[in-house]
Design a protein around this motif. Structure first.
Motif, PDB file in Angstrom:
ATOM      1  N   MET A  68     -41.682 -93.083  36.196  1.00  0.00           N
ATOM      2  CA  MET A  68     -41.469 -92.656  34.798  1.00  0.00           C
ATOM      3  C   MET A  68     -42.666 -91.876  34.244  1.00  0.00           C
ATOM      4  SD  MET A  68     -39.449 -95.868  33.127  1.00  0.00           S
ATOM      5  CE  MET A  68     -40.834 -96.986  33.102  1.00  0.00           C
ATOM      6  N   TYR A  69     -43.768 -91.835  34.978  1.00  0.00           N
ATOM      7  CA  TYR A  69     -44.966 -91.122  34.517  1.00  0.00           C
ATOM      8  C   TYR A  69     -45.356 -90.125  35.599  1.00  0.00           C
ATOM      9  CZ  TYR A  69     -45.121 -95.032  31.260  1.00  0.00           C
ATOM     10  OH  TYR A  69     -44.790 -95.971  30.316  1.00  0.00           O
ATOM     11  N   GLU A  70     -45.045 -88.884  35.311  1.00  0.00           N
ATOM     12  CA  GLU A  70     -45.208 -87.835  36.315  1.00  0.00           C
ATOM     13  C   GLU A  70     -46.627 -87.794  36.892  1.00  0.00           C
ATOM     14  OE1 GLU A  70     -43.530 -84.145  34.806  1.00  0.00           O
ATOM     15  OE2 GLU A  70     -44.510 -83.172  36.532  1.00  0.00           O
ATOM     16  N   GLY A  71     -46.698 -87.643  38.180  1.00  0.00           N
ATOM     17  CA  GLY A  71     -47.994 -87.465  38.824  1.00  0.00           C
ATOM     18  C   GLY A  71     -48.738 -88.760  39.101  1.00  0.00           C
ATOM     19  N   THR A  72     -48.099 -89.914  38.830  1.00  0.00           N
ATOM     20  CA  THR A  72     -48.803 -91.174  39.096  1.00  0.00           C
ATOM     21  C   THR A  72     -48.294 -91.804  40.388  1.00  0.00           C
ATOM     22  OG1 THR A  72     -47.185 -92.503  37.869  1.00  0.00           O
ATOM     23  CG2 THR A  72     -49.075 -91.674  36.631  1.00  0.00           C
ATOM     24  N   ASP A  73     -49.088 -92.712  40.943  1.00  0.00           N
ATOM     25  CA  ASP A  73     -48.601 -93.510  42.069  1.00  0.00           C
ATOM     26  C   ASP A  73     -48.721 -94.990  41.701  1.00  0.00           C
ATOM     27  OD1 ASP A  73     -51.179 -94.651  42.918  1.00  0.00           O
ATOM     28  OD2 ASP A  73     -51.684 -92.578  43.434  1.00  0.00           O
ATOM     29  N   ARG A  74     -48.219 -95.837  42.582  1.00  0.00           N
ATOM     30  CA  ARG A  74     -48.115 -97.261  42.215  1.00  0.00           C
ATOM     31  C   ARG A  74     -49.469 -97.925  41.957  1.00  0.00           C
ATOM     32  NH1 ARG A  74     -47.044 -98.656  48.273  1.00  0.00           N
ATOM     33  NH2 ARG A  74     -44.922 -97.882  47.927  1.00  0.00           N
ATOM     34  N   ASP A  75     -50.543 -97.355  42.504  1.00  0.00           N
ATOM     35  CA  ASP A  75     -51.852 -97.966  42.258  1.00  0.00           C
ATOM     36  C   ASP A  75     -52.436 -97.578  40.901  1.00  0.00           C
ATOM     37  OD1 ASP A  75     -51.756 -99.329  44.631  1.00  0.00           O
ATOM     38  OD2 ASP A  75     -52.554 -97.623  45.774  1.00  0.00           O
ATOM     39  N   ILE A 163     -43.090 -91.616  14.434  1.00  0.00           N
ATOM     40  CA  ILE A 163     -43.503 -91.014  15.711  1.00  0.00           C
ATOM     41  C   ILE A 163     -44.451 -89.877  15.375  1.00  0.00           C
ATOM     42  CG2 ILE A 163     -42.729 -89.749  17.757  1.00  0.00           C
ATOM     43  CD1 ILE A 163     -40.014 -91.138  17.509  1.00  0.00           C
ATOM     44  N   LEU A 164     -45.584 -89.824  16.036  1.00  0.00           N
ATOM     45  CA  LEU A 164     -46.547 -88.741  15.782  1.00  0.00           C
ATOM     46  C   LEU A 164     -45.904 -87.403  16.104  1.00  0.00           C
ATOM     47  CD1 LEU A 164     -49.724 -90.327  17.410  1.00  0.00           C
ATOM     48  CD2 LEU A 164     -49.406 -89.850  14.954  1.00  0.00           C
ATOM     49  N   ASN A 165     -46.138 -86.414  15.261  1.00  0.00           N
ATOM     50  CA  ASN A 165     -45.618 -85.085  15.604  1.00  0.00           C
ATOM     51  C   ASN A 165     -46.522 -84.421  16.650  1.00  0.00           C
ATOM     52  OD1 ASN A 165     -47.766 -83.847  14.225  1.00  0.00           O
ATOM     53  ND2 ASN A 165     -46.643 -83.907  12.285  1.00  0.00           N
ATOM     54  N   GLY A 166     -46.051 -83.313  17.201  1.00  0.00           N
ATOM     55  CA  GLY A 166     -46.765 -82.659  18.301  1.00  0.00           C
ATOM     56  C   GLY A 166     -48.182 -82.268  17.923  1.00  0.00           C
ATOM     57  N   THR A 167     -48.363 -81.773  16.708  1.00  0.00           N
ATOM     58  CA  THR A 167     -49.698 -81.338  16.270  1.00  0.00           C
ATOM     59  C   THR A 167     -50.650 -82.525  16.224  1.00  0.00           C
ATOM     60  OG1 THR A 167     -48.516 -79.812  14.834  1.00  0.00           O
ATOM     61  CG2 THR A 167     -50.865 -80.052  14.427  1.00  0.00           C
ATOM     62  N   ALA A 168     -50.168 -83.638  15.687  1.00  0.00           N
ATOM     63  CA  ALA A 168     -51.031 -84.824  15.594  1.00  0.00           C
ATOM     64  C   ALA A 168     -51.393 -85.320  16.992  1.00  0.00           C
ATOM     65  CB  ALA A 168     -50.332 -85.918  14.795  1.00  0.00           C
ATOM     66  N   MET A 169     -50.418 -85.314  17.904  1.00  0.00           N
ATOM     67  CA  MET A 169     -50.713 -85.775  19.279  1.00  0.00           C
ATOM     68  C   MET A 169     -51.792 -84.897  19.909  1.00  0.00           C
ATOM     69  SD  MET A 169     -47.104 -86.899  21.040  1.00  0.00           S
ATOM     70  CE  MET A 169     -47.797 -87.709  22.482  1.00  0.00           C
ATOM     71  N   GLU A 170     -51.598 -83.586  19.780  1.00  0.00           N
ATOM     72  CA  GLU A 170     -52.575 -82.665  20.396  1.00  0.00           C
ATOM     73  C   GLU A 170     -53.960 -82.858  19.805  1.00  0.00           C
ATOM     74  OE1 GLU A 170     -51.080 -78.634  20.140  1.00  0.00           O
ATOM     75  OE2 GLU A 170     -49.258 -79.301  21.172  1.00  0.00           O
ATOM     76  N   GLU A 171     -54.001 -83.040  18.496  1.00  0.00           N
ATOM     77  CA  GLU A 171     -55.302 -83.186  17.833  1.00  0.00           C
ATOM     78  C   GLU A 171     -55.993 -84.484  18.276  1.00  0.00           C
ATOM     79  OE1 GLU A 171     -56.570 -80.822  16.000  1.00  0.00           O
ATOM     80  OE2 GLU A 171     -58.409 -81.922  15.537  1.00  0.00           O
ATOM     81  N   PRO A 200     -42.502 -88.270  23.573  1.00  0.00           N
ATOM     82  CA  PRO A 200     -43.398 -87.872  24.665  1.00  0.00           C
ATOM     83  C   PRO A 200     -44.532 -88.884  24.817  1.00  0.00           C
ATOM     84  CG  PRO A 200     -43.221 -86.126  22.988  1.00  0.00           C
ATOM     85  CD  PRO A 200     -42.486 -87.321  22.451  1.00  0.00           C
ATOM     86  N   SER A 201     -44.910 -89.142  26.059  1.00  0.00           N
ATOM     87  CA  SER A 201     -46.016 -90.070  26.307  1.00  0.00           C
ATOM     88  C   SER A 201     -47.347 -89.336  26.149  1.00  0.00           C
ATOM     89  CB  SER A 201     -45.908 -90.615  27.729  1.00  0.00           C
ATOM     90  OG  SER A 201     -47.033 -91.428  28.018  1.00  0.00           O
ATOM     91  N   PHE A 202     -48.378 -90.099  25.800  1.00  0.00           N
ATOM     92  CA  PHE A 202     -49.726 -89.533  25.829  1.00  0.00           C
ATOM     93  C   PHE A 202     -50.208 -89.387  27.272  1.00  0.00           C
ATOM     94  CE2 PHE A 202     -50.116 -90.482  21.316  1.00  0.00           C
ATOM     95  CZ  PHE A 202     -50.955 -89.455  20.887  1.00  0.00           C
ATOM     96  N   TYR A 203     -49.541 -90.092  28.195  1.00  0.00           N
ATOM     97  CA  TYR A 203     -50.053 -90.085  29.566  1.00  0.00           C
ATOM     98  C   TYR A 203     -50.035 -88.673  30.155  1.00  0.00           C
ATOM     99  CZ  TYR A 203     -51.855 -91.387  33.865  1.00  0.00           C
ATOM    100  OH  TYR A 203     -52.721 -91.440  34.916  1.00  0.00           O
TER     101      TYR A 203
END
Ligand code: PLP
Length: 370
Positions: A68-75, A163-171, A200-203
């Protein structure tokens, strides 16, 4: 070590099982196993040996979470006893006395109380109702400095459902990056959006990001006590080290069930059922609030099984909820639990008729008071 009372959890623990109508829950009416699993799957559970299992979470479950989190592995995944342990263990791993935590408020107050007990300096930044429960970014820029060790957010937010908007997340990401601070996001309400679009996740936005998720809210499975952390390999390894000192592991049956629940088709069905419940119940709450002209106002939530209302009465919020509980055996959360008097948090994730009956009881209490 001295620790302040975690008012929100304490009052819930004290009263939620003693009342006829408990409207303090922020999740959704929980599943039972026969609704959730096929006969074959239940049979598999019955035959599962009740051993310890893998202490950081079964491989199957960590694989399902990492999908569910792109680019991650089980560790990069640590399975925890609820998201509450994920929050605690992150705090214990990454912060120490004297560090500064910049914390979103209002919030589930666990990090607030636990960090202060560890001697961490907690500097709040506020979601503002007049901004639709978004932060004032100018104010936030003035708060995060090179002394900030971590910025912690809860998104979607408890208690506002914002839910935080896109601008707030980026900031927020940019401010963490500029300060070299950890960015910690409790994302336990992700998946419980009214408009059915996953938050969207912060991850993955910044290398020093750790996020928490779990099955208690959006998945309506708090009794499994399954939460998780996703983060850089070295941070997750450090959390595992601490885990050996706390709860050793999560229950083996919960791992088995969670791995099934997170299969993409099953996950989609669960979230669909839950979002339907929320979308049916919000209009009920809104109609109820409107039936008390001049008494309530609120920003409609975007996610989560709760509404955070402002009320227009002289009475203090703890006194108000205590009266409603004692007179009508109906329990809701006082704004005082978030340091915000003259507000109430009402859970809207229960079965519709239960919610309706609880709200009616609150109305009776209000009209008797007036
Ligand atoms: C924002 C937030 N984080 C964590 C928790 C704890 O959840 P869990 O039941 O998964 O431990 C809650 C529970 O209400 C919550 O609201």
């Amino acid at each position: 070590m001295n620790i302040e009372v975690f008012e929100l959890e304490r009052t819930q623990s004290l009263w939620e099982n003693t009342v006829s109508y408990n409207l303090t829950e922020t999740g959704i009416h929980p599943f039972n196993l026969s609704e959730l699993l096929t006969g074959e799957e239940r049979d598999h559970l019955i035959k599962t040996r009740l051993g310890y299992g893998q202490t950081n979470g079964s491989i199957e479950l960590r694989d399902a979470i990492s999908e569910m989190y792109e680019g991650t592995d089980r560790d990069q995944i640590m399975v925890t006893n609820g998201s509450i342990e994920a929050n605690f263990i992150t705090l214990w791993t990454l912060l120490e006395a004297g560090d500064e935590l910049v914390l979103m408020l209002p919030n589930y107050m666990q990090l607030f109380g636990a960090a202060r007990a560890f001697g961490v300096k907690v500097t709040p930044f506020y979601l503002r109702e007049d901004l639709g429960w978004q932060p004032d970014l100018d104010e936030l820029r003035g708060i995060v400095t090179s002394r900030t060790k971590m910025i912690a957010v809860c998104n979607p937010n408890n208690p506002t459902g914002a839910i935080l908007n896109g601008t707030a997340m980026e900031e927020i990401v940019q401010l963490a990056r500029d300060a070299g601070a950890w960015l910690y996001a409790d994302e336990i309400y992700r998946g419980a959006e009214f408009d059915r679009r996953e938050t969207p996740s912060f991850y993955g936005r910044y290398d020093k990001t750790i996020v928490a998720g779990g099955l208690s809210k959006a998945y309506a499975l708090p009794g499994l006590r399954i939460g998780w952390l996703v983060g850089p390999h070295d941070v997750i390894a450090e959390t595992w080290k601490r885990r050996d000192y706390t709860t050793i592991t999560t229950p083996i049956l919960s791992n088995e069930i969670a791995a099934i629940v997170l299969r993409p088709d099953r996950r989609a069905r669960i979230l669909e059922r839950n979002r339907n419940i929320l979308n049916e119940n919000l209009p009920l709450l809104t109609e109820w609030a409107d039936s008390h002209p001049g008494l309530f106002s609120f920003v409609p939530p975007l996610a989560g099984g709760m509404v955070f209302l402002r009320y227009n009465l002289e009475l203090n919020s703890t006194e108000l909820v205590t009266r409603i509980r004692k007179e009508k055996s109906t329990f809701i959360v006082a704004g005082d639990c978030f340091g915000m008097d003259h507000r109430l948090r009402i859970g809207i994730g229960s079965e519709k008729e239960y919610l309706r009956a609880g709200l009616e009881r609150i109305s009776e209490s209000l009209s008797e008071m007036r």
